[in-house]
Design a protein around this motif. Sequence first.
Motif, PDB file in Angstrom:
ATOM      1  N   ILE A   1     -57.852 -11.660  63.933  1.00 18.04           N
ATOM      2  CA  ILE A   1     -58.446 -10.126  64.170  1.00 18.04           C
ATOM      3  C   ILE A   1     -59.670 -10.224  64.922  1.00 18.04           C
ATOM      4  O   ILE A   1     -60.714 -11.024  64.868  1.00 18.04           O
ATOM      5  N   SER A   2     -59.510  -9.558  66.178  1.00 13.26           N
ATOM      6  CA  SER A   2     -60.687  -9.763  67.179  1.00 13.26           C
ATOM      7  C   SER A   2     -61.973  -8.840  66.718  1.00 13.26           C
ATOM      8  O   SER A   2     -61.772  -7.776  66.440  1.00 13.26           O
ATOM      9  N   GLY A   3     -62.939  -9.582  66.515  1.00 11.52           N
ATOM     10  CA  GLY A   3     -64.292  -8.956  65.966  1.00 11.52           C
ATOM     11  C   GLY A   3     -64.722  -7.798  66.885  1.00 11.52           C
ATOM     12  O   GLY A   3     -65.436  -6.918  66.464  1.00 11.52           O
ATOM     13  N   LYS A   4     -64.532  -7.933  68.232  1.00  9.81           N
ATOM     14  CA  LYS A   4     -65.123  -7.316  69.361  1.00  9.81           C
ATOM     15  C   LYS A   4     -64.404  -5.961  69.071  1.00  9.81           C
ATOM     16  O   LYS A   4     -64.761  -4.978  69.236  1.00  9.81           O
TER      17      LYS A   4
ATOM     18  N   SER B   1     -66.918 -12.699  67.345  1.00  9.06           N
ATOM     19  CA  SER B   1     -66.255 -13.503  66.243  1.00  9.06           C
ATOM     20  C   SER B   1     -64.878 -13.001  66.249  1.00  9.06           C
ATOM     21  O   SER B   1     -64.240 -12.314  66.878  1.00  9.06           O
ATOM     22  N   VAL B   2     -63.703 -14.026  65.341  1.00  4.00           N
ATOM     23  CA  VAL B   2     -62.502 -13.653  65.019  1.00  4.00           C
ATOM     24  C   VAL B   2     -62.423 -13.855  63.776  1.00  4.00           C
ATOM     25  O   VAL B   2     -63.372 -14.718  62.858  1.00  4.00           O
ATOM     26  N   ILE B   3     -61.410 -13.377  63.011  1.00  2.00           N
ATOM     27  CA  ILE B   3     -61.353 -13.388  61.301  1.00  2.00           C
ATOM     28  C   ILE B   3     -59.936 -13.738  61.256  1.00  2.00           C
ATOM     29  O   ILE B   3     -58.925 -13.015  61.960  1.00  2.00           O
TER      30      ILE B   3
ATOM     31  N   GLU C   1     -58.844 -16.023  53.903  1.00  2.00           N
ATOM     32  CA  GLU C   1     -59.604 -15.221  55.136  1.00  2.00           C
ATOM     33  C   GLU C   1     -60.706 -16.195  55.311  1.00  2.00           C
ATOM     34  O   GLU C   1     -61.391 -16.923  54.647  1.00  2.00           O
ATOM     35  N   GLN C   2     -60.998 -16.056  56.640  1.00  2.00           N
ATOM     36  CA  GLN C   2     -62.102 -16.935  57.364  1.00  2.00           C
ATOM     37  C   GLN C   2     -62.618 -16.269  58.557  1.00  2.00           C
ATOM     38  O   GLN C   2     -62.013 -15.940  59.348  1.00  2.00           O
ATOM     39  N   MET C   3     -63.900 -16.256  58.780  1.00  2.00           N
ATOM     40  CA  MET C   3     -64.594 -15.742  60.194  1.00  2.00           C
ATOM     41  C   MET C   3     -65.140 -16.919  60.906  1.00  2.00           C
ATOM     42  O   MET C   3     -65.812 -17.807  60.311  1.00  2.00           O
ATOM     43  N   ILE C   4     -64.959 -16.789  61.993  1.00  2.00           N
ATOM     44  CA  ILE C   4     -65.423 -17.712  63.122  1.00  2.00           C
ATOM     45  C   ILE C   4     -66.075 -17.162  64.065  1.00  2.00           C
ATOM     46  O   ILE C   4     -65.743 -16.194  64.763  1.00  2.00           O
ATOM     47  N   ARG C   5     -67.501 -17.603  64.155  1.00  2.00           N
ATOM     48  CA  ARG C   5     -68.217 -16.930  65.229  1.00  2.00           C
ATOM     49  C   ARG C   5     -68.762 -17.945  66.016  1.00  2.00           C
ATOM     50  O   ARG C   5     -68.831 -19.114  65.797  1.00  2.00           O
TER      51      ARG C   5
ATOM     52  N   LYS D   1     -54.446  -6.605  72.660  1.00  2.00           N
ATOM     53  CA  LYS D   1     -54.442  -5.993  71.220  1.00  2.00           C
ATOM     54  C   LYS D   1     -55.241  -6.727  70.429  1.00  2.00           C
ATOM     55  O   LYS D   1     -56.054  -7.669  70.933  1.00  2.00           O
ATOM     56  N   PRO D   2     -55.708  -5.843  69.420  1.00  2.00           N
ATOM     57  CA  PRO D   2     -56.713  -6.389  68.522  1.00  2.00           C
ATOM     58  C   PRO D   2     -56.417  -7.432  67.304  1.00  2.00           C
ATOM     59  O   PRO D   2     -57.350  -8.120  66.920  1.00  2.00           O
ATOM     60  N   ILE D   3     -55.189  -7.609  67.235  1.00  2.00           N
ATOM     61  CA  ILE D   3     -54.770  -8.587  66.308  1.00  2.00           C
ATOM     62  C   ILE D   3     -53.629  -9.544  66.953  1.00  2.00           C
ATOM     63  O   ILE D   3     -52.748  -9.181  67.510  1.00  2.00           O
ATOM     64  N   LEU D   4     -53.681 -10.837  66.767  1.00  2.00           N
ATOM     65  CA  LEU D   4     -52.716 -11.893  67.236  1.00  2.00           C
ATOM     66  C   LEU D   4     -52.202 -12.276  66.010  1.00  2.00           C
ATOM     67  O   LEU D   4     -52.774 -12.711  64.983  1.00  2.00           O
ATOM     68  N   GLU D   5     -50.818 -12.508  65.852  1.00  2.00           N
ATOM     69  CA  GLU D   5     -50.399 -12.822  64.872  1.00  2.00           C
ATOM     70  C   GLU D   5     -49.718 -14.396  65.151  1.00  2.00           C
ATOM     71  O   GLU D   5     -49.039 -14.722  66.180  1.00  2.00           O
ATOM     72  N   ILE D   6     -50.050 -15.322  64.277  1.00  2.00           N
ATOM     73  CA  ILE D   6     -49.528 -16.576  64.339  1.00  2.00           C
ATOM     74  C   ILE D   6     -48.620 -16.924  63.222  1.00  2.00           C
ATOM     75  O   ILE D   6     -49.020 -16.878  62.070  1.00  2.00           O
ATOM     76  N   LYS D   7     -47.408 -17.429  63.424  1.00  2.00           N
ATOM     77  CA  LYS D   7     -46.426 -17.657  62.326  1.00  2.00           C
ATOM     78  C   LYS D   7     -46.892 -19.065  61.888  1.00  2.00           C
ATOM     79  O   LYS D   7     -46.810 -20.180  62.651  1.00  2.00           O
ATOM     80  N   ILE D   8     -46.789 -19.470  60.622  1.00  2.00           N
ATOM     81  CA  ILE D   8     -46.685 -20.952  60.076  1.00  2.00           C
ATOM     82  C   ILE D   8     -45.607 -21.145  59.340  1.00  2.00           C
ATOM     83  O   ILE D   8     -44.677 -20.473  59.083  1.00  2.00           O
TER      84      ILE D   8
END
Length: 151
Positions: A77-80, A109-111, A124-128, A144-151
Motif C-alpha cells: 500500500i502506497s503511504g503517499k 512509506s509503503v506498507i 504487516e510491515q511498514m517501510i519508510r 493505483k494505491p495498492i500493488l498485489e504480489i502473489k506468493i
Amino acid sequence: MVKCLELLHYNIMGILSELGRLARNLFDLVSMAIGALIAAAIWAVGFLIDLFTDITQWINEKLEYLKRKGASEVYVISGKDLAPYIEEAKKRGNYTETTLDQLNALKSSVINVAMGRDGEIVEEQMIRSQGGMSANTRKQFQGKPILEIKI
C-alpha cells in the motif's frame, strides 16, 4: 445468448465490487493501525524505497513463515496515497488520533500486508525512507494505491 451475457456482466460487476471492498478494508485496517506501524517501521536502506530490494527482501525473509501461516499474496500500500485517505477519515470522525509527524512519515512509506486465503492478515510491515518510492517502484503501481504480489 443475451441472458448469458447479462449473467456474465453481473458476475464481473460482483467481482469488481468485491475487489473494491477489499481495497477499502485494507485502507481502513492500515489507517487504524498506523501509529503502531510507524513505531515498528523499518527504514529502507537507501534514500528511496525500491520494489526489487526493499519490498521483495521483506517478502523473501518471511516467505516460509508467510506460507506456513497461509498467506497467498502481499498487498503493498502506497503511504503517499493512504495519507489523504486518513486525513479524510479523520474529518468524518472515523479514525483514531494521529500526529502530523506520523502522517508526514506515512507519505514516504509503503506498507506490506500479507493476506491469507481467507482474507485474514498474516503479517504487516511498514517501510519508510526519506525520499519515498523510487521511480521504478511508482511505475509498478501503475497509478493505483495498492500493488498485489502473489506468493
